[in-house]
Design an enzyme around this catalytic site. Structure first.
Site, PDB file in Angstrom:
ATOM      1  N   ASP A   1       0.827  -1.214   0.000  1.00 26.36           N
ATOM      2  CA  ASP A   1       0.000   0.000   0.000  1.00 26.36           C
ATOM      3  C   ASP A   1       0.857   1.259   0.000  1.00 26.36           C
ATOM      4  O   ASP A   1       2.054   1.239   0.293  1.00 26.36           O
ATOM      5  CB  ASP A   1      -0.949   0.010   1.197  1.00 26.36           C
TER       6      ASP A   1
ATOM      7  N   GLU B   1      -0.481  -2.079   5.193  1.00 23.32           N
ATOM      8  CA  GLU B   1       0.467  -1.989   6.316  1.00 23.32           C
ATOM      9  C   GLU B   1       0.411  -0.621   6.977  1.00 23.32           C
ATOM     10  O   GLU B   1       0.504  -0.506   8.196  1.00 23.32           O
ATOM     11  CB  GLU B   1       1.890  -2.287   5.834  1.00 23.32           C
TER      12      GLU B   1
END
Length: 401
Positions: A91, A148
């Protein structure tokens, strides 16, 4: 211009095998394609499609849609053995990129400002190489994890069973690290990264005229005393042998210079390495808030969130990574044995389930201006690190028994 392994004179990469060196230009291309299309946690649809396309092209068995956008690829070696997992987060962050490069983010307000595009690229390169060179023991599961940066994708992936069928025996992961020069490795046994917890509380006082304070309960005054007193937790309650941080990052109150504010909202974060402090800071911070509010006649609303536990490496797996670092990187300063940061990572949840090691791979190159810190709008890294990361993972796979 495409980076090459010869671009950084400070790092000798002669021990990186020719087959991986030949992948470098492709790794750079993949990374830049990913960098142009950053996505936030649990919304990594384009990233997942990119990964899936490559895995299908290489005929690597994989599962998609795990914890919304997560993917797990499975590669079997030619000999029986244990199961090793490799984890890569994918991400991006809500940051407007300020780099003037051809591969600049095309998504307004979003940027790969932490290196996760590099993590995905290294994992893909590792998957490709292992699929073409299966002379290793056991099975490798490559976990492409969403979110994350928040709210956290590791735990839902674990709950979805990514460490099962086949059961994972150990796990490794790396973080491209601009706090270290290109090629330097940070690895240690025990706590590498800190637990991440946050607090959010509102002080409810009594507003009034700034010239008539006796008619009020000053929420700013109460909040200021709380901020000061919170700093005594680390100074006087935490064992000085341990490391911890209590930071108040937000203090919002008031609307005019001559008005005593009726309320104040404060938010902050707590970091620590030692798991024995789990639950302690929440209790102690609320004790301080409650006590000071009571002393001034104010009330409060309190919320505390535990996000990630500390990242704690297994000794045996950390030793394996360290031994590989000492052979891959030919530099007297190549390995930093006690590298730590108060930053947090949800890799911690994987390490709670199975033994493993998370380590830092230096990616900064000050000569090229590629040394801005993580989460900075001008963050970028020396792409030489991509091939180095693949070499690290491949050697870990080949060495793991």
């Amino acid at each position: 211009m495409v980076s090459t392994f010869l671009s950084s004179p400070s790092v000798d990469v002669s021990q990186i095998r020719l087959e991986i060196r030949s992948l470098q230009a492709q790794l750079v291309t993949w990374r830049r394609q990913l960098h142009q299309r950053p996505e936030l946690g649990f919304r990594e649809q384009l990233t997942a499609e990119f990964i899936t396309q490559k895995l299908q092209e290489w005929q690597i068995p994989h599962e998609t849609g795990i914890a919304k956008t997560g993917i797990v690829a499975t590669i079997a070696g030619n000999r029986p053995g244990r199961v090793l997992a490799i984890r890569a987060d994918m991400d991006a962050l809500p940051i407007q990129e300020q780099n003037d490069v051809p591969y600049k983010s095309q998504h307004d307000g979003l940027m790969h400002a932490c290196g996760h595009d590099g993590h995905v690229t290294i994992a893909l390169g590792t998957a490709y190489y292992l699929s073409q060179h299966r002379d290793f023991s056991g099975t490798v599961k490559i976990i492409f994890q969403p979110a994350e940066e928040g709210p956290g994708g590791a735990k839902p992936m674990i709950e979805a069973g990514v460490l099962k069928k086949p059961d994972v025996d150990a796990i490794v992961g790396l973080h491209i690290w601009n706090n270290l020069p290109l090629g330097m490795v940070g690895v240690r046994t025990g706590a590498l990264m800190a637990a991440v917890e946050t607090f959010d509380f509102t002080i409810v006082g009594k507003g009034g005229h700034g010239a008539i304070p006796q008619q009020t309960i000053d929420s700013v005054l109460v909040g200021a005393q709380i901020v000061n007193t919170l700093q005594t937790i680390v100074a006087r309650n935490v064992d000085p042998i341990d490391s911890a941080v209590v930071t108040v990052g937000e203090f919002h109150s008031g609307t005019a210079c001559n008005v005593i504010a009726a309320s104040a909202r404060l938010r902050g974060t707590v970091r620590y390495f030692n798991p024995k402090y789990a639950g302690y800071f929440a209790q102690r911070i609320e004790q301080i808030v409650a006590g000071i509010c009571q002393a001034h006649g104010a009330t409060y609303e309190f919320n505390y969130d535990v996000l990630y536990p500390p990242v704690i490496n297994d000794g045996a797996i950390a030793d394996l990574v360290r031994s590989i670092a000492e052979t891959v990187i030919e530099s007297p300063l190549g390995v930093v044995p006690d590298c730590q940061t108060m930053g947090g990572e949800d890799m911690a949840f994987f390490l709670q389930e199975v033994p493993g090691c998370y380590f830092f791979l230096g990616s900064a190159n000050s000569e090229k201006g590629l040394d801005f810190p993580h989460h900075h709008p001008r963050f970028d890294f020396d792409e030489t690190v991509l091939g180095m990361g693949v070499e690290f993972f491949v050697r870990i796979v080949e060495t793991f028994r």
